[in-house]
Design an enzyme around this catalytic site. Structure first.
Site, PDB file in Angstrom:
ATOM      1  N   ALA A   1       0.981  -1.335   0.043  1.00 23.67           N
ATOM      2  CA  ALA A   1       0.146   0.055   0.060  1.00 23.67           C
ATOM      3  C   ALA A   1       0.708   1.287   0.034  1.00 23.67           C
ATOM      4  CB  ALA A   1      -0.851  -0.027   1.042  1.00 23.67           C
ATOM      5  N   TYR A   2       1.906   1.282   1.026  1.00 19.00           N
ATOM      6  CA  TYR A   2       2.821   2.313   0.982  1.00 19.00           C
ATOM      7  C   TYR A   2       3.648   2.746  -0.298  1.00 19.00           C
ATOM      8  CZ  TYR A   2       6.310   5.289   2.721  1.00 19.00           C
ATOM      9  OH  TYR A   2       7.330   6.468   3.064  1.00 19.00           O
TER      10      TYR A   2
END
Length: 246
Positions: free
Chosen positions: A154-155
């Site tokens: 996600a990051y």
């Protein structure tokens, strides 16, 4: 508060802690007036301002949610009113949540997207409208995009968007003499990095690069300083600052 025409004015989002604090202090030591934008931690923001002033620099702190267009517009308004304009914008604010894709909480994913992607877009939008000729826009990305470490999907995805925004904005600002770049740190010794990691994990990450150490926030700030000042022929790039780990 007034400044002379020769002085350069920098806005640093997320400038109260970690890499953002190091960037704020480095730009101030370079002679730039620094406006530190913070989300919630006024105490840390004030500490950074005090440290800069004690060392002979000039800085103020302004509260601003980077994903809020009105708040970011007000941040630029305050900077222009107090100092006459904006020359440098460093978008260091961001959040990180880690988990495998199969187990990732989608509410947390939305929060990452809202802060890291929308926030970067909003800040860059105002910067594109307001940064003076000869200025620079610098977004903070991450080296983990290339490392492809588990739990970072996600990051890393959000920072991939930061790279895309940076490159496209650089081209959209053709003819304005404003550079736009992204800086992608590797593992860097900040409170955020150490959180939730045991000594074995930290040692492993430190030795992934040939220099065999973690980056220091000042290592990242040095590159930002270069892009914010003399590096007028570097534009539309993502600069990896990680000791050679990738």
């Amino acid at each position: 508060m007034n400044t002379t025409k020769k002085e350069r004015i920098a806005i640093v989002t997320g400038g109260s802690r970690g890499i953002g604090r190091a960037i704020s202090k480095r730009l101030a030591s370079d002679g730039q007036t620094v406006v530190i934008a913070y989300a919630n931690n006024a105490i840390e923001a004030d500490k950074t301002v005090e440290s800069i002033i004690e060392e002979g620099g000039n800085a103020i702190a302004v509260k601003a949610d980077i994903s809020d267009e009105a708040a970011v517009s007000k941040l630029f308004d305050i900077t222009e009113k107090d100092f006459g304009g904006v020359d440098i914008v460093v978008n260091s604010a961001g959040i990180m949540e880690l988990n495998t894709i199969v187990n990732f909480n989608l509410d947390k994913l939305d929060r990452i997207i809202h802060t890291n992607i929308r926030g970067t877009f909003v800040v860059d939008q105002q910067a594109a409208r307001r940064v003076r000729s000869g200025g620079a826009i610098i977004n903070i990305s991450t080296s983990v995009k290339k490392l492809a470490l588990p739990t970072y999907a996600a990051y890393a995805a959000s920072k991939g968007a930061v790279d895309a925004i940076s490159l496209i904005l650089a081209k959209e600002l053709r003819g304005k003499d404003i550079t736009v770049n992204a800086v992608a740190p590797g593992p860097t010794a900040t409170e955020l990095f150490f959180e939730g990691k045991n000594a074995e994990t930290i040692d492993h990450l430190a030795k992934m690069n040939p220099i065999e150490r973690l980056g220091a926030p000042e290592d990242i700030a040095e590159v930002v300083s270069f892009l914010a000042g003399p590096a007028r022929w570097i534009n539309g790039q993502t600069i990896y600052v990680n000791g050679g780990m990738i």
